[in-house]
Design an enzyme around this catalytic site. Structure first.
Site, PDB file in Angstrom:
ATOM      1  CG  PHE A 131      -1.980   1.001   1.210  1.00  0.00           C
ATOM      2  CD1 PHE A 131      -3.087   0.811   0.398  1.00  0.00           C
ATOM      3  CD2 PHE A 131      -1.908   2.154   1.964  1.00  0.00           C
ATOM      4  CE1 PHE A 131      -4.106   1.754   0.356  1.00  0.00           C
ATOM      5  CE2 PHE A 131      -2.923   3.099   1.928  1.00  0.00           C
ATOM      6  CZ  PHE A 131      -4.018   2.901   1.119  1.00  0.00           C
ATOM      7  CG  ASP A 202       0.828  -1.954   7.822  1.00  0.00           C
ATOM      8  OD1 ASP A 202      -0.250  -2.461   8.213  1.00  0.00           O
ATOM      9  OD2 ASP A 202       0.882  -0.886   7.202  1.00  0.00           O
ATOM     10  CE1 TYR A 227      -8.802   2.315   7.270  1.00  0.00           C
ATOM     11  CE2 TYR A 227      -8.056   3.778   9.012  1.00  0.00           C
ATOM     12  CZ  TYR A 227      -7.896   3.236   7.751  1.00  0.00           C
ATOM     13  OH  TYR A 227      -6.827   3.620   6.988  1.00  0.00           O
ATOM     14  CE  LYS A 228      -7.224  -0.636   5.625  1.00  0.00           C
ATOM     15  NZ  LYS A 228      -5.795  -0.559   5.318  1.00  0.00           N
ATOM     16  NE  ARG A 376      -9.036  -3.969  -1.577  1.00  0.00           N
ATOM     17  CZ  ARG A 376      -8.629  -3.243  -0.545  1.00  0.00           C
ATOM     18  NH1 ARG A 376      -7.459  -3.492   0.019  1.00  0.00           N
ATOM     19  NH2 ARG A 376      -9.371  -2.271  -0.053  1.00  0.00           N
TER      20      ARG A 376
HETATM   21  C1  LIG Z   1      -5.211   0.676   5.158  1.00  0.00           C
HETATM   22  C2  LIG Z   1      -3.729   0.778   5.135  1.00  0.00           C
HETATM   23  C3  LIG Z   1      -3.080   1.954   5.534  1.00  0.00           C
HETATM   24  C4  LIG Z   1      -3.883   3.152   5.954  1.00  0.00           C
HETATM   25  O1  LIG Z   1      -3.098   4.195   6.419  1.00  0.00           O
HETATM   26  P1  LIG Z   1      -3.777   5.517   7.007  1.00  0.00           P
HETATM   27  O2  LIG Z   1      -2.665   6.205   7.690  1.00  0.00           O
HETATM   28  O3  LIG Z   1      -4.897   5.095   7.918  1.00  0.00           O
HETATM   29  O4  LIG Z   1      -4.332   6.297   5.855  1.00  0.00           O
HETATM   30  C5  LIG Z   1      -1.696   1.958   5.534  1.00  0.00           C
HETATM   31  N1  LIG Z   1      -0.987   0.876   5.148  1.00  0.00           N
HETATM   32  C6  LIG Z   1      -1.575  -0.251   4.752  1.00  0.00           C
HETATM   33  C7  LIG Z   1      -0.750  -1.425   4.342  1.00  0.00           C
HETATM   34  C8  LIG Z   1      -2.968  -0.342   4.722  1.00  0.00           C
HETATM   35  O5  LIG Z   1      -3.557  -1.459   4.308  1.00  0.00           O
END
Ligand SMILES: *Cc1c(COP(=O)(O)O)cnc(C)c1O
Length: 417
Positions: A131, A202, A227-228, A376
Site C-alpha cells: 500500500f 504493518d 477501521y478495517k 477486491r
Molecule cells: C489501510 C492501510 C493503511 C492506511 O493508512 P492511514 O494512515 O490510515 O491512511 C496503511 N498501510 C496499509 C498497508 C494499509 O492497508
C-alpha cells in the site's frame, strides 16, 4: 481457470451457515438491507454498540462533563486502555501497545525509532507493491534524515535475499492489501535478526482477521489500523506496538507532551515517559477512539482460530464458485489459491475491473477496485454468510454475461475507489 470438483450446492451452502459457530456475531453489526458487504477490509461495518458509545460520549461526557471528562470519563487513559485490549488480538502484552494517531504516522514513528536503534546501517527493506502510503511515509523520513538511508525494495520472493547485513530495518505488511498474500512473520523476523536488523510489521489487513503472534515471532515494532477488520469506524485511530525490550532505548521523533515523563509538570525540556507512553504524541480524537472500542470488544469475543477457519472457507468457496460459474469470462484470480497463504480477501483481475465493480456496487454487492485492474472482495467472517458469497458470485456472473458493466457511467472514476 480450472473447474472445481467439489463446489457445494446451494442447500449445502445453507447448511454451512446453519452450522456456523460465528453465526450469532452478525446481529452485533448493522448491515444495510439488500447489501452484500465485501469491503470490510477497507471500512468495516458498524457494530450495534458503537451508536450507544457515541451517544454517551457526546451527550454525557462531552456536553455535560466537559473538561472534567479527561479524568472522570477516562479519556486520558483511552490510548493505553484500548491499546491493552488490542494487545490481546496481536500476541502482545498489554503495556506494549497504544492506540493513537494514524497508521501512516505510527509507521513514521516506528521506523524512525528502529533506525535510531541501528545507527550504523543504511537500508530499509520494503515491498514496493505494498500500500503506497507506507512507501511515501518512509521516503519522507529518509529525506528528513538527510538521505543517509535508502529503501531497498523487494517483492515477496526477493525479500530473503534483500535482508543483508547492511539492513537496519525490515518493514513489511503482513497481509498484502491488494493480492492478499501472507508473509511468514516469524521466519522473516528471524532472518532480520540474524542479519542484525529490526522488524516493523504493518498489521492493517491482519488484526481481527487472522492469528497474529508478535511476541511469539520476535517482532520489534508493529502498527495497524482499526477501521478495517476491527470495525472501529471511519478514520478510527491506529495502534503502535513496541516490544518491551526496546522500551528504554526507543525514542520516536514526534516527542509531544503526551509522551513526556511528566506531561502536566509543563517543563521546558523533553524527557521521555517510561514504557509505551513514549510512543504517544499529543491530544487524541476522543470521539473516534471511544467509538472504536465497540469493534475491538466484538473482536475480543470471537476466537481468532474460528474466525480464520471461516475466512479460509469463505475464500475457498468464492474461488470455487468463480471457477465453476464464471469460467468463460476473462477473470483472473490475483490472490493465492491456497487459503493458508491468503488473507481474508479474494482478488480478481480484469481489464475492465473498475466498471465491473461499479456495476456490482449498483446491484448491492460492495467490494472495491485497486488500480490498475484488481477487484477486491473482503471477507469478514463475523458478519458475512456463506450464502452471501454464493449470491455475490451470481450477481458477478449476471454482470459479466449481460455485459451490464459496459454502461458508460460505470467507467467514470469517483474520487475514492
Ligand atoms: C489501510 C492501510 C493503511 C492506511 O493508512 P492511514 O494512515 O490510515 O491512511 C496503511 N498501510 C496499509 C498497508 C494499509 O492497508
Amino acid at each position: 481457470m480450472t473447474q472445481s470438483q467439489q463446489t457445494p450446492r446451494l442447500d449445502e451452502i445453507r447448511d454451512l451457515d446453519r452450522d456456523d459457530p460465528l453465526a450469532a456475531f452478525r446481529a452485533k453489526f448493522v448491515i444495510p438491507d439488500n447489501t452484500i458487504y465485501l469491503d470490510g477490509n477497507s471500512l468495516g461495518a458498524m457494530p450495534q454498540a458503537a451508536a450507544e458509545i457515541g451517544r454517551r460520549t457526546i451527550e454525557r461526557e462531552w456536553s455535560q462533563g466537559l473538561v472534567t471528562s479527561w479524568n472522570a470519563a477516562g479519556w486520558y487513559e483511552l490510548p493505553r486502555r484500548l491499546g491493552g485490549k488490542i494487545a490481546g488480538l496481536i500476541g502482545a502484552a498489554p503495556g506494549e501497545v497504544v492506540m493513537t494517531d494514524t497508521t501512516g504516522i505510527d509507521l513514521f514513528k516506528a521506523v524512525a525509532s528502529a533506525l535510531a536503534l541501528r545507527p550504523d546501517r543504511r537500508f530499509i527493506v520494503m515491498e514496493g507493491s505494498n500500500f503506497p502510503t507506507n512507501n511515501y511515509v518512509v521516503q519522507g523520513l529518509v529525506q528528513l534524515l538527510g538521505d543517509n538511508h535508502q529503501i531497498r525494495f523487494a517483492e515477496a520472493a526477493e525479500i530473503n535475499d534483500a535482508i543483508q547485513d547492511d539492513v537496519a530495518v525490515v518493514c513489511l505488511t503482513h497481509v498484502h492489501y491488494k493480492y492478499g498474500h501472507v508473509h511468514d512473520m516469524r521466519e522473516i523476523t528471524s532472518r532480520a535478526h540474524a542479519a542484525g536488523a529490526l522488524s516493523v510489521w504493518d498489521l492493517c489487513h491482519s488484526v481481527g482477521a487472522l492469528p497474529v503472534d508478535l511476541n511469539g515471532s520476535g517482532a520489534d515494532f508493529a502498527v495497524g489500523c482499526t477501521y478495517k477488520f476491527l470495525n472501529g469506524g471511519p478514520g478510527a485511530p491506529a495502534f503502535l506496538f513496541t516490544a518491551r525490550r526496546h522500551h528504554n532505548q526507543a525514542i520516536q521523533p514526534l516527542t509531544g507532551w503526551w509522551s513526556h515523563a511528566e506531561p502536566f509538570a509543563f517543563k521546558r525540556d523533553y524527557r521521555p515517559a517510561a514504557g509505551i507512553a513514549r510512543m504517544l504524541s499529543g491530544t487524541q480524537p476522543i470521539l473516534s477512539m471511544a467509538v472504536a472500542e465497540a469493534g475491538i470488544d466484538v473482536a475480543l469475543q470471537a476466537p481468532i482460530e474460528t474466525v480464520r477457519d471461516k475466512s479460509m472457507r469463505l475464500g475457498d468457496l468464492f474461488l470455487a464458485l468463480i471457477g465453476e460459474t464464471c469460467i468463460e469470462f476473462d477473470l483472473e484470480v490475483a490472490c493465492p489459491r491456497d487459503a493458508r497463504s491468503r488473507g481474508s480477501q479474494v482478488a480478481l483481475a480484469h481489464p475492465h475491473a473498475y466498471s465491473i465493480m461499479q456495476a456490482l456496487i449498483d446491484r448491492g454487492v460492495i467490494g472495491d477496485f485497486r488500480a490498475p485492474d484488481v477487484m477486491r472482495f473482503g471477507l469478514t467472517p463475523l458478519y458475512l454468510r456463506y450464502e452471501d458469497v454464493w449470491q455475490a458470485v451470481q450477481v458477478l456472473r449476471e454482470v459479466m454475461e449481460t455485459e451490464a458493466w459496459r454502461r458508460p457511467d460505470y467507467a467514470e472514476r469517483l474520487a475514492v475507489t
